[in-house]
Design a protein around this motif. Structure first.
Motif, mmCIF file in Angstrom:
data_model
loop_
_atom_site.group_PDB
_atom_site.id
_atom_site.type_symbol
_atom_site.label_atom_id
_atom_site.label_comp_id
_atom_site.label_asym_id
_atom_site.label_seq_id
_atom_site.Cartn_x
_atom_site.Cartn_y
_atom_site.Cartn_z
ATOM 1 N N LYS A 408 0.682 -1.036 -0.126
ATOM 2 C CA LYS A 408 -0.089 -0.073 -0.145
ATOM 3 C C LYS A 408 0.742 1.150 -0.072
ATOM 4 O O LYS A 408 0.558 2.278 -0.472
ATOM 5 C CB LYS A 408 -0.875 0.053 1.322
ATOM 6 C CG LYS A 408 -1.977 -1.056 1.309
ATOM 7 C CD LYS A 408 -2.820 -1.271 2.525
ATOM 8 C CE LYS A 408 -3.818 -2.258 2.295
ATOM 9 N NZ LYS A 408 -4.761 -2.170 3.465
ATOM 10 N N ARG A 409 2.015 1.331 0.735
ATOM 11 C CA ARG A 409 2.857 2.449 0.778
ATOM 12 C C ARG A 409 3.401 2.730 -0.555
ATOM 13 O O ARG A 409 4.158 1.908 -1.152
ATOM 14 C CB ARG A 409 3.942 2.212 1.939
ATOM 15 C CG ARG A 409 3.315 2.429 3.246
ATOM 16 C CD ARG A 409 4.366 1.804 4.418
ATOM 17 N NE ARG A 409 4.843 0.581 4.095
ATOM 18 C CZ ARG A 409 5.538 -0.161 4.852
ATOM 19 N NH1 ARG A 409 5.922 0.376 6.204
ATOM 20 N NH2 ARG A 409 6.239 -1.323 4.752
ATOM 21 N N ARG A 410 3.597 4.061 -1.033
ATOM 22 C CA ARG A 410 4.184 4.439 -2.177
ATOM 23 C C ARG A 410 5.694 4.642 -2.052
ATOM 24 O O ARG A 410 6.103 5.782 -2.117
ATOM 25 C CB ARG A 410 3.385 5.490 -2.791
ATOM 26 C CG ARG A 410 1.968 5.451 -3.057
ATOM 27 C CD ARG A 410 1.649 4.222 -4.101
ATOM 28 N NE ARG A 410 2.160 4.973 -5.486
ATOM 29 C CZ ARG A 410 2.071 3.963 -6.461
ATOM 30 N NH1 ARG A 410 1.672 2.721 -6.538
ATOM 31 N NH2 ARG A 410 2.251 4.479 -7.617
ATOM 32 N N ASP A 411 6.287 3.588 -1.780
ATOM 33 C CA ASP A 411 7.781 3.976 -1.711
ATOM 34 C C ASP A 411 8.614 2.966 -2.453
ATOM 35 O O ASP A 411 7.989 2.447 -3.277
ATOM 36 C CB ASP A 411 8.191 3.895 0.036
ATOM 37 C CG ASP A 411 7.824 2.387 0.392
ATOM 38 O OD1 ASP A 411 7.473 1.575 -0.219
ATOM 39 O OD2 ASP A 411 7.877 2.312 1.734
ATOM 40 N N GLU A 412 9.916 2.566 -2.073
ATOM 41 C CA GLU A 412 10.880 1.970 -2.856
ATOM 42 C C GLU A 412 10.248 0.163 -2.664
ATOM 43 O O GLU A 412 10.463 -0.369 -4.037
ATOM 44 C CB GLU A 412 12.198 1.970 -2.523
ATOM 45 C CG GLU A 412 12.932 2.923 -2.824
ATOM 46 C CD GLU A 412 12.900 4.170 -1.649
ATOM 47 O OE1 GLU A 412 11.815 4.079 -0.834
ATOM 48 O OE2 GLU A 412 13.641 5.222 -1.630
ATOM 49 N N LEU A 413 9.609 -0.062 -1.778
ATOM 50 C CA LEU A 413 9.119 -1.494 -1.663
ATOM 51 C C LEU A 413 7.925 -1.559 -2.612
ATOM 52 O O LEU A 413 7.985 -2.799 -3.462
ATOM 53 C CB LEU A 413 8.566 -1.731 -0.263
ATOM 54 C CG LEU A 413 9.574 -2.120 0.873
ATOM 55 C CD1 LEU A 413 8.766 -2.288 2.020
ATOM 56 C CD2 LEU A 413 10.416 -3.177 0.409
ATOM 57 N N CYS A 414 7.292 -0.636 -2.852
ATOM 58 C CA CYS A 414 6.233 -0.818 -3.910
ATOM 59 C C CYS A 414 6.801 -0.611 -5.465
ATOM 60 O O CYS A 414 6.288 -1.422 -6.345
ATOM 61 C CB CYS A 414 5.205 0.789 -3.871
ATOM 62 S SG CYS A 414 3.826 0.573 -5.124
ATOM 63 N N GLN A 415 7.761 -0.033 -5.449
ATOM 64 C CA GLN A 415 8.638 0.082 -6.761
ATOM 65 C C GLN A 415 9.226 -1.335 -6.939
ATOM 66 O O GLN A 415 9.236 -1.744 -8.066
ATOM 67 C CB GLN A 415 9.563 1.075 -6.838
ATOM 68 C CG GLN A 415 10.460 1.391 -8.140
ATOM 69 C CD GLN A 415 11.444 2.351 -8.156
ATOM 70 O OE1 GLN A 415 11.761 2.931 -6.973
ATOM 71 N NE2 GLN A 415 11.988 2.680 -9.247
ATOM 72 N N LEU A 416 9.799 -1.988 -5.874
ATOM 73 C CA LEU A 416 10.365 -3.322 -6.144
ATOM 74 C C LEU A 416 9.307 -4.297 -6.632
ATOM 75 O O LEU A 416 9.566 -5.331 -7.478
ATOM 76 C CB LEU A 416 11.091 -3.509 -4.644
ATOM 77 C CG LEU A 416 11.667 -4.818 -4.539
ATOM 78 C CD1 LEU A 416 12.986 -4.910 -5.679
ATOM 79 C CD2 LEU A 416 12.305 -4.976 -3.195
ATOM 80 N N ARG A 417 8.042 -4.059 -5.947
ATOM 81 C CA ARG A 417 7.116 -5.148 -6.087
ATOM 82 C C ARG A 417 6.487 -5.111 -7.712
ATOM 83 O O ARG A 417 6.383 -6.031 -8.289
ATOM 84 C CB ARG A 417 5.957 -4.722 -5.175
ATOM 85 C CG ARG A 417 4.655 -5.947 -5.277
ATOM 86 C CD ARG A 417 3.492 -5.234 -6.400
ATOM 87 N NE ARG A 417 2.462 -6.192 -6.473
ATOM 88 C CZ ARG A 417 1.555 -6.143 -7.597
ATOM 89 N NH1 ARG A 417 1.719 -5.339 -8.607
ATOM 90 N NH2 ARG A 417 0.659 -7.110 -7.542
ATOM 91 N N ASP A 418 6.460 -3.832 -8.188
ATOM 92 C CA ASP A 418 6.355 -3.766 -9.621
ATOM 93 C C ASP A 418 7.321 -4.154 -10.650
ATOM 94 O O ASP A 418 6.941 -4.658 -11.653
ATOM 95 C CB ASP A 418 6.022 -1.955 -9.834
ATOM 96 C CG ASP A 418 4.742 -1.536 -9.046
ATOM 97 O OD1 ASP A 418 3.834 -2.180 -8.824
ATOM 98 O OD2 ASP A 418 4.664 -0.015 -8.930
#
Length: 697
Positions: A408-418
């Motif tokens: 849910k958080r729009r950070d590097e983890l979200c970028q990594l998931r994408d």
């Protein structure tokens, strides 16, 4: 407290700046993690830094010692390369001198050309024995010298004042079996310049020594190049030794570091204090000091040992010129010299305490803090990463449709998931493409197999090739390094003459195989009407040179053997010289012509020889002498001669036996190493014919 407040203010400024940008991931995972770790680091930094500093300083001192040894090896390597260059130049010039002994005036040009091609050579000369050329007088020594401005002049030296005929170096070199390095000496022409020479005996056609080639290396120039920038090298500077910056060596060498070289007697060959070179001895200096370490260094260097010294077993430091010092030393190959470098101890320890401390402080401190104190904070921060790691592991097992966790958080983890999601799609596409590529590769391999079979079908493959004849026996093999290769051989009979050739195309694989096929066809077509080998090679060269945009070339040897008389006409185009295996084993002399396909209308030379009955002509490509084992050592010409000699000793010089023994020797030598080049051998035994074997000089 001020440090913490400054850090908070900087973080607030960065967060405001991020809000003004269009970054789709405004909240930084790295920022949150850094914030928690920094709070922990601020608490424990003071106490931990002291402990790590003390523990790491000794380790970095060892690294510095290793660097100093590598620096010494590098400097020593430069001297060895200079000596090797002179050795190679001398050995390569000897045949030219011996071929022109009957032309004394031409020898001046040979000496001048030697200096032009080798900038490291200061001077060179050929000292002939007494009255070798009566018209030249008692002394005759063609001599070339390079002055300080680089201008090369030639002259002749030798007189009553400079009577080299009675000089010890001339008498020793004249009786020597091979070249060697002389002891350092002062130039006899000016009694000032310090030199060392590589001396090589020159022999006439009867094998008698008639002169000595001396190639001089200037010790002054060597010393200058060695000492220039010595301190910069110790301190890790990248400045080249040949930079023209002025540097007062005598003023500075005592402060930081300097290099020196001694010979087997301990005499200085190189030293920043030029007054010591060839005049002072390391052992004389050692006797003047109460310290016994310098005596140990001298003995070790003279014995050709390698190592370093800075203190004795009781912890007493080595003192040189009133300074505590390290001395690193190692032998110099090719000559009985040893090279050393003196480095002040505080420099070595400076690297240990400063560089070692800083490096290990940041590396080890960060690891300890992260492991012991920040462990709890990091676990909480990277919890989503573990979920993503599980999904990534499922994808790695080949389950590309595994769902990824929602972030849910729009950070590097979200970028990594994408990014992982894109990877899933890419892997699916890649697998499909891999299936297609595998099928295409299988088709290519099948085509290469067909190409190999076609290429092999172009070569003679029925042995014996002429069963109805009893005056000649032939056997040949070709083993390509890849599926197809660039080697070739061929032979046929016409008008009671055996026409044969062997060749090696530059490169490997399909391009070389195409050129091989063209060359073999051209040989058959041209030799069907041409009889002289040099005309056949001339026509081959022009045909391949015309439109040769790929710049490929072919080394080739073409021969025509008259089976009635044993007379052999042959022409060599840059190929290895064949062996003659008859009464003894020898090499068929070959002129150094160019390979074909390089220069159109090049004039190739014709050579002749008469072949004894029962003599075998053994031809091969460089895949034999350059075959390498796992240690990259080559099979070499000498092993070829040894195998041929053993075959002759057993009386089994038939073509099939020779090639079988060569193959066995090569396979034992390479010991399973991958074949690096095409290997081709062709053996032709002349059974009938004349009684003598005349080989031209």
């Amino acid at each position: 407290m001020r440090l913490i407040m400054a850090f908070l203010a900087e973080r607030k400024h960065v967060m405001k700046k991020k809000k003004k940008t269009n970054n789709p991931y405004p909240r930084s995972f790295a920022g949150r993690l850094t914030w928690r770790i920094m709070l922990t680091l601020l608490v424990v930094m003071g106490f931990t830094s002291y402990l790590i500093y003390a523990a790491s300083s000794s380790s970095m001192e060892e690294v510095t010692v290793q660097y100093c040894q590598e620096m010494l090896n590098s400097r020593c390597g430069k001297i060895q390369r200079a000596l090797s260059d002179i050795y190679v130049a001398s050995v390569n010039t000897v045949p030219d001198i011996e071929n022109n002994i009957g032309k004394p005036d031409k020898l001046f040009g040979i000496m001048k050309r030697m200096l032009e091609l080798n900038p490291s050579i200061r001077s060179c000369g050929i000292s002939f024995v007494e009255n070798y050329y009566p018209q030249k007088g008692r002394w005759f020594c063609p001599y070339a010298i390079r002055d300080t401005s680089g201008v090369i002049t030639t002259t002749t030296i030798g007189s009553a004042q400079f009577d080299y005929l009675s000089a010890q170096w001339f008498l020793e070199a004249k009786d020597a079996k091979e070249g060697y390095w002389s002891k350092p000496f002062y130039d006899g022409t000016d009694s000032v310049t310090m030199l060392t020479s590589f001396l090589v005996p020159i022999r006439n056609e009867q094998g008698a020594t008639v002169a000595v080639l001396g190639v001089d290396l200037s010790l002054e120039r060597l010393n200058a190049k060695l000492q220039k920038g010595a301190q910069a090298a110790v301190l890790g500077s990248t400045k080249d030794d040949d930079d023209d910056d002025e540097d007062d060596l005598n003023k500075h060498y005592n402060n930081l570091a300097y290099f020196f070289v001694i010979d087997q007697d301990g005499t200085y060959i190189a030293h920043p204090d030029s007054d010591k070179v060839l005049k002072k001895n390391l052992f004389d200096y050692a006797k003047q000091t109460p310290d016994t370490l310098d005596d140990h260094i001298g003995r070790s260097m003279v014995a050709g040992e390698e190592g370093y010294v800075y203190e004795d077993g009781d912890g007493k430091e080595l003192i040189i010129n009133d300074k505590a010092s390290y001395v690193f030393y190692r032998p110099i190959n090719h000559v009985n010299w040893s090279m050393g470098v003196v480095i002040r101890s505080w420099i070595v320890r400076l690297f240990g305490y400063v560089l070692g401390g800083l490096l290990l402080l940041f590396i080890v401190l960060a690891l300890l803090v992260i492991f012991f104190v920040g462990r709890f904070a990091i676990k909480r921060a990277v919890k989503p990463v573990s979920q993503l790691a599980y999904s990534a592991n499922e994808v790695a097992q080949g389950r590309f449709d595994t769902p990824l966790p929602k972030v849910k958080r729009r950070d590097e983890l979200c970028q990594l998931r994408d990014s992982f999601e894109q990877m899933q799609l890419s892997l699916t596409k890649y697998v499909e493409e891999l299936k297609t590529t595998t099928a295409q590769k299988s088709a290519i391999e099948s085509e290469l197999k067909i190409a190999h079979d076609i290429q092999m079908s172009m070569l003679p493959k029925i042995y014996p090739p002429f069963p109805e004849r009893n005056d000649v026996d032939i056997y040949g093999t070709l083993t390509p390094a890849k599926g197809v290769g660039g080697d070739l051989f061929d032979f046929f009979l016409r008008d009671e003459k055996l026409f044969f050739c062997i060749g090696d195309v530059s490169g490997k694989g399909i391009p070389a195989a195409l050129v091989m096929a063209v060359t073999r066809s051209l040989f058959r077509n041209i030799s069907s009407y041409a009889t002289s080998p040099e005309k056949i090679v001339f026509a081959l060269n022009n045909a391949l040179s015309d439109g040769n945009e790929t710049n490929m070339f072919v080394t080739v040897f073409v021969g025509v053997l008259d089976l009635a008389t044993g007379h052999l006409n042959y022409c060599n185009g840059g190929h290895e010289s064949p062996l003659l295996i008859g009464r003894d084993v020898g090499t068929l002399p070959c002129d150094p012509n160019l390979a074909i396909g390089i220069l159109k209308d090049y004039k190739f030379t014709l050579q002749e020889a008469d072949i004894d009955p029962q003599t075998t002509i053994f031809l091969y490509t460089d895949g034999l002498n350059e075959a390498e084992n796992a240690w990259h050592r080559q099979f070499g010409e000498q092993r070829i001669l040894d195998v041929a000699t053993n075959v002759l000793a057993k009386g089994e010089q038939q073509p099939l036996n020779i090639i079988y023994e060569m193959n066995q020797a090569v396979h034992e030598f390479v010991a399973g190493a991958e074949q690096s080049d095409d290997l081709t051998m062709l053996a032709i035994q002349y059974i009938g014919g004349g009684e003598t074997c005349v080989i031209p000089n």
